[in-house]
Structures are given as structure tokens and as C-alpha cells.
Design a protein around this motif. Structure first.
Motif: not given
Lengths: 270, 285
Positions: A88, A91-93, A101, A104, A111, A137, B39, B156, B159-160, B163, B214, B218-220, B223
Motif C-alpha cells: 500500500d 500508507f503514511p510511512v 521495520m 523489529y 520496538r 513518504q 489504514l 509500532k 502499524i506494521l 502495513f 489520512y 503522510d506520517r503516521f 495522522m
């Protein structure tokens, strides 16, 4: 001491109630780049899933570095680089977040990265020349940069086994060469790299071994021996267009790996 | 009436002070969860679970146990039922979700109508934050603490999980556990949201702030902050407005949330309609 290796023995894998892969046996040793060739639904991704521990085989066994999959996961041994379509991109990362990641598995419950994690992320990003782009991003990247980001995550994870799903689809020439150079370096360092792909040309460029899959493992061995017209016709069954492209590839495979000077995009893709 | 009066006057009433504080808290909690819902693409799931908790809430009322327990059992139960029916039959997932949550919801309606005693159906359906009891406030407080602490600890990992659950699993992270954590939090916050906006609109609390944020970030982490800010703003202002116009509190809160979403949709600096139109013009030139 460092027994890098994959041992899959007599593995039937059922997925959604159907047997996706019959009696797969496969042994790979340290320092190998192995191409995984087959049509969609032939069982390539099922084999990847089995190596990551997502599908529990009904019988047979699968060991990586002589360890069962549960320990393999705990030790972060298998790093997976997904197909671009699976991600995706909205996604805001950031690029840096994604690569982190990969670390982790080494961190505590919250983490929180330690200096070793930070340096592994930095090294991974620098090796694919993405350190400058770390705050972007991920959706803002080009196709090749996206691929390199996930490649950097696999590097940061420092796994011994690397699973790449269609790594050369939609990437630029620079990325293509960079990844091939890196794969060859990783092979020299004793890692095992498995590449699932439709792109037969890329296989002949740098894979030492090939596994041909069509619901079971049809053939496995050195690229020059396995990549024959007969084997490929079995792999691609009655698919005439696939087969004729494959045949072309066999006829052209005068040079095998490593051959990083050949730009991607000219290869045979279906 | 001047602006200070507009804000200060309602606070003369104790019930308004409580209502504003509770709806602000619920706004924060639901908004935090809404980031994960948007998300992960769980809006439909949120809708389903928030409706399916209804019989659990009624049964908990009757048994005089915390509503959250009943909601939790039926919320998680509905998802297990959905998963079971989906895997055992040929019916498609969205159909299964539709039939399971309406089935649960209907069961809840029947239960409410048969155990009249102290339960007011309209309070469950549309919320009753202006008349919220102290025990309900305590319950909302407990749910909020549990949810926020869990989200903070597992931030975290979640989020993972949203994602790239494939990667999460491959490094030994228990994604089944994370799935049920998210699901449990969804059931719990549905109860919290139920107090303020009611069961029908609670899904808005669990989706809209995340969707608005959202579009704006653009950063969690940004957001999350934007979602919480918009959630609290809508809750507090919605409660005020409902007091002044003597209208539905839940309705006012959700209308405000939707209005914020529309503003973001049009004016968001990067992902808004205007910015997109401008970009495509630039590209076209």
C-alpha cells in the motif's frame, strides 16, 4: 559452524483446502542464487509462504539452517521483498520507517531502536543509495526507488535467506544493475537468494540454479542444465505464447551469469 | 449572546460539564483507533462490530455487569462467526458481514423490546451523553485507559500489521494476536462511542477522524495527532451546538466530523481535490 542451507523434504502444501504443491523437495546450500520459475498459480508463492512459516505442511519437513521455521522466524533468518503490487504505497510511512521495520525482530516489545538498529538501517539505505531519500513518504518514490527501499529493509534485517518476488518488474536500469551487483555480493557472503519471477531472461543472467515449478517441483539444478526446452515446456504446460517466449530464451542463453551489463526491460516477460 | 457566553453558559449545568468531558474523551479514543481502521481498511468491519455488540450490551444491562464485557463477547463473536461462515460456505465476505451484523443487531432489538425495565432503546441507538450516569462515565474512563495504553504499547507492531503483515509474520510477530487486539479494542470503543453518539453512528467516530487525517498527513504520528484533534474538536463543539440548538448530540458530533472531512477533502495541501487539480494542470502543461 554457520550452516546456511535450506532443506525441504517431501512437502505437500495445502492452501485454502487445495493442494498447491505436491511433494516438493529442495536442498540449497550457502552462496546460491536460485531462480524460481513457473506460471501464476504454479506454487511459487506457496513455496515462499512455506519458507516463511505461513502454511503449515501436512507432512514432510522444512528446515532452514537446520532449524524449524518457528526458530527461523525468531532469528529473523528469512527476509522477504514483496511484489510492488502487494504494497500500500499510500500508507503514511517514510522510507526510513519501512527499513526500520526490518529491525523489529531484534528489538524489545516497544520496538525502540538501538544504535545497532540505526546503523543497520543506515547501511541498508546507503547500499541501495537511498539514504538521501529517507524522509520521503514511500508513495513519492519511483518504481526503482520503491524496490530499493524494500531491498534495503531486507539488508537491514540481515537475514541469511532472501526471498524476492518479481524483483525486476518495473524497475529502471540503474536499480536493476544495483540489485544484481548486490545479489552477487550477498552470494559471495554466503547467503541464499531465491527469486520468484516470470522474467526468464533475468534468470539466465545471474542465477546459478533454477527450480521449475508446476504444482510440484519439476526440475532443479544448475541453470545451464535445467533450462532446457523440454523442461520449460513442461513448466509452462500448454501455454503456447509462454512457451514460445521461453524457447526464445533458451536459444539465446549463450551467456549465463554474471552478466550485469544487460539492461532490464529487454528481457522476455509475460 | 457573545462568544464567551456561548461557551460558558452551558457549563453552569453539571450534566453539560460531564457530557463535554466524556465526549471529548470518547473523541480521543475513537479517533486514535480510527487511524488503524482506515489504514487497515476495516471500515466495514467497524460498522459490523459496532452493530453486533448490541445484544451483548442488552444482556449486560440485564445481568447488571459492565456493558463492555457483553459488547466484547458479541463483538469478537460476530467476527468469529463471519470468519467461520466465510470459510465454510461459498458466500462472499461482504455478504457474510452484512448478514451477520444485521442478524446480531436484530437480536439486540428483540431483546431490548422484551426486557423493557430500565433500558431505553433510543439511548442505545442514538446515545445519551447529556444524561450519562456516573457509572457509565467510569466505564468509559476504564475503556479509554485500556485502549490508549494498548495502542501506545503496540503502536509500532500495529502499524506494521496494517502495513505489511507478511513481513510481520515472517519475523515471528504474532499477527493473529494483533488481529484480535485490534478487534477487541474495536468492540470496547464501540461501547464508549455508544454512550455519546449511539450505536448507529459509532462507526463514524471509528472511521471519519482517521480518514480526515489520512488526507492531511503522510506520517503516521501526524495522522494520529490530527485525527485526535479533529475528533475532540467535533465532540466538544458538537455537544455545545446540540445544547444551543436543542438537537441530537450524536448527530451534531458526526455532522461536524463529516464537515471537517469535506474541508480536508477539498483543501488538503497535498491530497485535497484543489491540490490534485492544480497538480494535474501543472503536469498537463
Amino acid at each position: 559452524m554457520d550452516a546456511v542451507g535450506i532443506d525441504i523434504e517431501n512437502l505437500p502444501v495445502a492452501y485454502n483446502g487445495k493442494v498447491a504443491l505436491h511433494h516438493a523437495s529442495l536442498h540449497l546450500t550457502a552462496g546460491t542464487i536460485c531462480g524460481l520459475v513457473g506460471m501464476n498459480g504454479a506454487g511459487k508463492s506457496t513455496l515462499f509462504k512455506a519458507m516463511m512459516g505461513f502454511v503449515r505442511p501436512a507432512s514432510g519437513r522444512i528446515l532452514i539452517n537446520k532449524l524449524p521455521i518457528r526458530s527461523v522466524q525468531k532469528q529473523n533468518l528469512v527476509a522477504y521483498v514483496p511484489q510492488s503490487e502487494e504494497v500500500d504505497w499510500n500508507f503514511p510511512v517514510s522510507v526510513h520507517d519501512v527499513v526500520m521495520m526490518g529491525r523489529y525482530g531484534y528489538m524489545n516489545l516497544l520496538r525502540i531502536p538501538r544504535s545497532s538498529d540505526k546503523s543497520a538501517v543506515r547501511q541498508g539505505l546507503e547500499r541501495v543509495e537511498m539514504w538521501q531519500m529517507r524522509d520521503r513518504q514511500i508513495g513519492e518514490l519511483s518504481g526503482g526507488q520503491k524496490k530499493r527501499t524494500f531491498f534495503a529493509r531486507a539488508l537491514a534485517q540481515q537475514g541469511k535467506i532472501l526471498l524476492l518476488d518479481e524483483p525486476f518488474a518495473g524497475v529502471d536500469v540503474k536499480t536493476d544493475r544495483m540489485m544484481i551487483d548486490l545479489l552477487i555480493t550477498l552470494r559471495q557472503a554466503g547467503q541464499i537468494i531465491l527469486i520468484s519471477t516470470h522474467d526468464l531472461a533475468s534468470i539466465t543472467r545471474f542465477c546459478d540454479q533454477v527450480v521449475l515449478i508446476n504444482r510440484s517441483i519439476l526440475a532443479h539444478g544448475p541453470t545451464s542444465e535445467v533450462f532446457t526446452e523440454e523442461n520449460l515446456s513442461r513448466t509452462f504446460g500448454g501455454s503456447v505464447s509462454d512457451f514460445s517466449s521461453a524457447k526464445e530464451c533458451v536459444l539465446n542463453k549463450t551467456q549465463t551469469f554474471p552478466h550485469p551489463s544487460l539492461p532490464s526491460g529487454e528481457g522476455t516477460r509475460f | 449572546m457573545d462568544l464567551v457566553q456561548w461557551f460558558a453558559a452551558p457549563l453552569q449545568n453539571e450534566f453539560m460539564v460531564k457530557a463535554i468531558l466524556v465526549s471529548a474523551l470518547v473523541g480521543v479514543v475513537c479517533s486514535a483507533l480510527s487511524c488503524y481502521m482506515t489504514l487497515k481498511g476495516w471500515a466495514l468491519m467497524g460498522d459490523a462490530v459496532s452493530h453486533a455488540v448490541m445484544p451483548g450490551v442488552v444482556i449486560a444491562y440485564v445481568l447488571n455487569i459492565p456493558l463492555a464485557i457483553g459488547a466484547f463477547v458479541f463483538g469478537v463473536g460476530s467476527v468469529i462467526a463471519i470468519g467461520f461462515i466465510k470459510s465454510k460456505t461459498r458466500v462472499k465476505e461482504d455478504t457474510v458481514i452484512g448478514l451477520v451484523f444485521t442478524g446480531f443487531f436484530a437480536l439486540g432489538l428483540v431483546l431490548v423490546s422484551k426486557v423493557k425495565s430500565s433500558i431505553d432503546l433510543t439511548h442505545i441507538l442514538f446515545g445519551n451523553v447529556l444524561g450519562i450516569s456516573d457509572s457509565d462515565i467510569m466505564q468509559t474512563l476504564i475503556i479509554s485507559v485500556i485502549t490508549l495504553v494498548t495502542l501506545a504499547i503496540l503502536r509500532k507492531d500495529l502499524i506494521l500489521f496494517c502495513f505489511d503483515s507478511t513481513h510481520a509474520r515472517s519475523i515471528g510477530i504474532n499477527t493473529v494476536f494483533l488481529y484480535y487486539v485490534l478487534l477487541s479494542l474495536l468492540s470496547l470503543t464501540a461501547v464508549a462511542g455508544l454512550q455519546t453518539v449511539g450505536i448507529i453512528l459509532v462507526v463514524a467516530m471509528l472511521v471519519t477522524p482517521g480518514a480526515t487525517a489520512y488526507l492531511l498527513s503522510d506520517r503516521f504520528d501526524h495522522m494520529m495527532l490530527i485525527a485526535m484533534a479533529s475528533g475532540v474538536f467535533s465532540s466538544v463543539m458538537g455537544t455545545y451546538i446540540s445544547y444551543h440548538i436543542d438537537g441530537s448530540t450524536g448527530g451534531c458530533i458526526v455532522v461536524l466530523q463529516t464537515a471537517l472531512f469535506i474541508v480536508a477533502m477539498i483543501f488538503a495541501p497535498k491530497h485535497g481535490l484543489l491540490a490534485r487539480a492544480k497538480n494535474s494542470r501543472t503536469v498537463g502543461e
